[in-house]
Design a protein around this motif. Structure first.
Motif, PDB file in Angstrom:
ATOM      1  N   ILE A   1     115.896 109.856  37.227  1.00  0.00           N
ATOM      2  CA  ILE A   1     116.604 110.896  37.958  1.00  0.00           C
ATOM      3  C   ILE A   1     116.787 110.445  39.399  1.00  0.00           C
ATOM      4  CG2 ILE A   1     116.512 113.296  38.733  1.00  0.00           C
ATOM      5  CD1 ILE A   1     114.833 113.926  36.290  1.00  0.00           C
ATOM      6  N   LYS A   2     117.992 110.499  39.828  1.00  0.00           N
ATOM      7  CA  LYS A   2     118.315 110.045  41.174  1.00  0.00           C
ATOM      8  C   LYS A   2     117.797 111.047  42.199  1.00  0.00           C
ATOM      9  CE  LYS A   2     122.625 109.063  43.586  1.00  0.00           C
ATOM     10  NZ  LYS A   2     122.027 108.315  44.699  1.00  0.00           N
ATOM     11  N   ASP A   3     117.440 110.540  43.365  1.00  0.00           N
ATOM     12  CA  ASP A   3     117.102 111.402  44.510  1.00  0.00           C
ATOM     13  C   ASP A   3     115.820 112.210  44.353  1.00  0.00           C
ATOM     14  OD1 ASP A   3     119.371 110.568  45.769  1.00  0.00           O
ATOM     15  OD2 ASP A   3     120.567 112.301  45.189  1.00  0.00           O
ATOM     16  N   VAL A   4     115.048 111.944  43.296  1.00  0.00           N
ATOM     17  CA  VAL A   4     113.820 112.709  43.091  1.00  0.00           C
ATOM     18  C   VAL A   4     112.647 111.764  42.867  1.00  0.00           C
ATOM     19  CG1 VAL A   4     112.633 114.398  41.630  1.00  0.00           C
ATOM     20  CG2 VAL A   4     115.092 114.619  42.043  1.00  0.00           C
ATOM     21  N   ILE A  19     111.150 109.720  37.955  1.00  0.00           N
ATOM     22  CA  ILE A  19     111.058 110.455  36.698  1.00  0.00           C
ATOM     23  C   ILE A  19     112.140 109.959  35.748  1.00  0.00           C
ATOM     24  CG2 ILE A  19     111.102 112.756  35.659  1.00  0.00           C
ATOM     25  CD1 ILE A  19     110.670 113.900  38.484  1.00  0.00           C
ATOM     26  N   LYS A  55     114.690 110.406  32.646  1.00  0.00           N
ATOM     27  CA  LYS A  55     115.516 111.592  32.397  1.00  0.00           C
ATOM     28  C   LYS A  55     115.024 112.474  31.263  1.00  0.00           C
ATOM     29  CE  LYS A  55     119.747 110.336  34.692  1.00  0.00           C
ATOM     30  NZ  LYS A  55     121.200 110.118  34.634  1.00  0.00           N
ATOM     31  N   GLU A  56     114.400 111.885  30.258  1.00  0.00           N
ATOM     32  CA  GLU A  56     113.938 112.726  29.151  1.00  0.00           C
ATOM     33  C   GLU A  56     112.493 113.163  29.321  1.00  0.00           C
ATOM     34  OE1 GLU A  56     114.848 109.641  28.734  1.00  0.00           O
ATOM     35  OE2 GLU A  56     116.910 109.752  27.971  1.00  0.00           O
ATOM     36  N   GLU A  57     111.950 112.913  30.471  1.00  0.00           N
ATOM     37  CA  GLU A  57     110.510 113.060  30.655  1.00  0.00           C
ATOM     38  C   GLU A  57     110.161 114.417  31.282  1.00  0.00           C
ATOM     39  OE1 GLU A  57     107.398 109.656  32.207  1.00  0.00           O
ATOM     40  OE2 GLU A  57     109.086 110.182  33.461  1.00  0.00           O
ATOM     41  N   LEU A  58     109.051 115.009  30.850  1.00  0.00           N
ATOM     42  CA  LEU A  58     108.511 116.164  31.557  1.00  0.00           C
ATOM     43  C   LEU A  58     108.004 115.704  32.915  1.00  0.00           C
ATOM     44  CD1 LEU A  58     106.339 117.814  28.746  1.00  0.00           C
ATOM     45  CD2 LEU A  58     108.402 118.787  29.771  1.00  0.00           C
ATOM     46  N   ILE A  59     108.133 116.545  33.910  1.00  0.00           N
ATOM     47  CA  ILE A  59     107.699 116.128  35.249  1.00  0.00           C
ATOM     48  C   ILE A  59     106.209 115.828  35.261  1.00  0.00           C
ATOM     49  CG2 ILE A  59     107.631 116.759  37.688  1.00  0.00           C
ATOM     50  CD1 ILE A  59     109.935 118.528  37.334  1.00  0.00           C
ATOM     51  N   ILE A  95     108.411 115.805  44.418  1.00  0.00           N
ATOM     52  CA  ILE A  95     107.593 116.821  43.782  1.00  0.00           C
ATOM     53  C   ILE A  95     106.140 116.408  43.954  1.00  0.00           C
ATOM     54  CG2 ILE A  95     107.147 118.083  41.651  1.00  0.00           C
ATOM     55  CD1 ILE A  95     109.969 117.210  40.745  1.00  0.00           C
ATOM     56  N   ILE A 105     122.701 117.040  46.728  1.00  0.00           N
ATOM     57  CA  ILE A 105     121.740 116.191  46.022  1.00  0.00           C
ATOM     58  C   ILE A 105     122.011 116.291  44.533  1.00  0.00           C
ATOM     59  CG2 ILE A 105     119.303 115.799  45.549  1.00  0.00           C
ATOM     60  CD1 ILE A 105     118.673 116.986  48.255  1.00  0.00           C
ATOM     61  N   ASP A 145     121.473 116.091  40.560  1.00  0.00           N
ATOM     62  CA  ASP A 145     120.402 116.348  39.588  1.00  0.00           C
ATOM     63  C   ASP A 145     119.369 117.383  40.029  1.00  0.00           C
ATOM     64  OD1 ASP A 145     121.520 114.492  37.914  1.00  0.00           O
ATOM     65  OD2 ASP A 145     120.196 112.867  38.524  1.00  0.00           O
ATOM     66  N   ALA A 187     112.952 118.255  30.694  1.00  0.00           N
ATOM     67  CA  ALA A 187     112.559 118.368  29.293  1.00  0.00           C
ATOM     68  C   ALA A 187     112.127 119.783  28.937  1.00  0.00           C
ATOM     69  CB  ALA A 187     111.448 117.377  28.976  1.00  0.00           C
ATOM     70  N   GLN A 188     111.658 120.538  29.944  1.00  0.00           N
ATOM     71  CA  GLN A 188     111.322 121.923  29.661  1.00  0.00           C
ATOM     72  C   GLN A 188     112.577 122.706  29.268  1.00  0.00           C
ATOM     73  OE1 GLN A 188     109.946 120.563  32.611  1.00  0.00           O
ATOM     74  NE2 GLN A 188     108.028 121.641  33.098  1.00  0.00           N
ATOM     75  N   ARG A 239     123.607 115.734  24.630  1.00  0.00           N
ATOM     76  CA  ARG A 239     122.673 115.753  25.767  1.00  0.00           C
ATOM     77  C   ARG A 239     123.363 115.289  27.050  1.00  0.00           C
ATOM     78  NH1 ARG A 239     119.122 117.447  28.202  1.00  0.00           N
ATOM     79  NH2 ARG A 239     117.512 116.299  29.290  1.00  0.00           N
TER      80      ARG A 239
END
Lengths: 257, 257
Positions: A23-26, A59, A61-65, A128, B23, B25, B93-94, B116
């Motif tokens: 995920i970009k920018d995060v 992170i 893209k398919e991942e839980l944070i 985060i 920003i 995403d 993912a949530q 997706r």
DNA sequence: AGGTCTTAGCGTAAATATTACGCACTAATG
DNA sequence: CATTAGTGCGTAATATTTACGCTAAGACCT
């Protein structure tokens, strides 16, 4: 998907190459608390050869944070299966940090520190924040880069807004203390004195030894072991263990101190 | 930078066009709590003609996240100067939500809901959740799109993971209650009964009328007005006002109920 | 061996906070 | 004028928090 252990990348690249898959920018940034010698400590990593920062990563893209946070910790420090708690998300503008000229030069590779564009590329815009509670003894970072367990008052000037993050993480930890498995900060076997010191350190207050003892016993989640801690001055204290089933129950009600 | 009032855009575009200036995403999503007729309510917006969602929007790159949250609220509802509190950040993912076929069709414009890729484009991957406490009476959304104040138990199946967000926002609100300006949920003038009902609703318990009165008075931040609420059955209750200076002081210590 | 410090555990008194509820008085409605 | 609810007082019963005395044991030091 193959996921490289980032500790073998150059530290500057530890955030990971922004790619199709992340995920970009995060970013996810982790404040890792450990407890040792009656001191609460935070794990710092060398970002380049000189500057320190917290473990951070991207992170997928398919991942839980939450999964990303625990993966990032594993990749940057080798530590796994730790208790992680999200506490705040930080934005770009909070990050207008006054770097020293030296820091700016190292970070921005001789571009001017006014070069906002460069900063946006090299730092994640939204971070985060998670904090981790780990058993200091169990945690032996396996790192190519160097690291340091640093006592809170002695933390140097970190990169990004990581000093602020640590401060906020500590505030959140204090607030959460009543409902959180604080036992993660202790080794499996510990003395009552160690546990008391832990609470005193985090809450920045003192407890009466006898009242603390009584209170803990009333929760009924401690198992007294026959063994004792040897090699201490004076009388050897007993070791205790946590009965995790009962511990979880006590946490649901909220433990008060 | 000119910032268009998004309520005059088509609702589907309310999230804003992903642009150079926002920003990618990331979104800010707001759970707006209001209190009316002894019920805690949440503001819902029509996303398309049929489905409901929370107010949400993007963050500009130079913007503080908190500022983005309050701007988003203003743009989507016309409401400004509200109390906002960040409570959690939600990941991609949530969000693998089981939409009904109808919802998916509307959201994804007849593309398969397994698509997706489409979902990633049209939904923000990371959502930063804020909750707002507003005076129900003061808040008159000025919206092109339609809206609804909905009691918590009656909230329909929302888009994205907005049902989960509301639930978590409420948990956070309950936790924060002791240190938060709960008075934002009440009109400037209110009766003691109304305040008691507010606390009872949020905390899901009851209080003894006389004890509640005594406790509130002991905090010394209420000003009793000569006026009364007219038109009620039986004796008219007095109206009260908050002395905000004293209120802030009381909050710093923590108000307990 | 004795002194000293610390753990471990018991008990208890004092101070505070919480909860339940009685009572008197007021005021609005039907 | 009976009923119902607001306002404000007091108070008794409980529960929780805090402070601290006391005994006994164990490990180190001299």
């Amino acid at each position: 998907m193959k996921r490289q252990i980032l500790s073998f990348l150059k530290p500057e690249e530890r955030l990971g190459t922004p790619s199709e898959n992340t995920i970009k920018d995060v970013s996810v940034d982790c404040v890792m608390f450990g407890f040792h010698a009656d001191e609460l400590k935070v794990l710092l990593l060398k970002w380049n050869n000189i500057d320190w920062s917290l473990p951070r990563g991207r992170i997928y893209k398919e991942e839980l944070i939450a999964d990303a946070a625990s993966r990032v910790l594993k990749e940057t420090t080798g530590i796994h299966d730790v208790f992680l708690q999200q506490f705040h998300t930080f934005g770009a503008a909070q990050r207008h940090k006054n770097y020293t000229d030296d820091q700016a030069a190292r970070l921005f590779d001789n571009k001017s520190k006014e070069s906002r564009e460069y900063e946006l590329v090299h730092e994640s815009i939204v971070s985060i924040g998670y904090y981790a509670l780990v058993d200091f003894e169990k945690v032996v970072p396996n790192l190519a880069a160097s690291y340091q367990w640093c006592e809170i008052p002695a933390i140097p000037d970190l990169l990004f807004d990581h000093n602020d993050m640590i401060e906020l993480a500590l505030v959140a930890l204090r607030k959460d203390l009543r409902y959180l498995p604080i036992a993660n900060l202790l080794p499996p076997k510990f003395t009552l004195r160690e546990m008391q010191k832990l609470y005193e350190t985090i809450l920045n207050r003192t407890f009466d030894r006898r009242n603390f003892h009584k209170l803990l016993m009333s929760y009924d989640f401690l198992i007294k072991l026959p063994e004792k801690r040897v090699g201490t001055a004076n009388k050897s204290p007993h070791l205790y263990q946590i009965d995790f089933e009962k511990y979880e129950l006590a946490l649901q009600d909220g433990i008060s101190y």
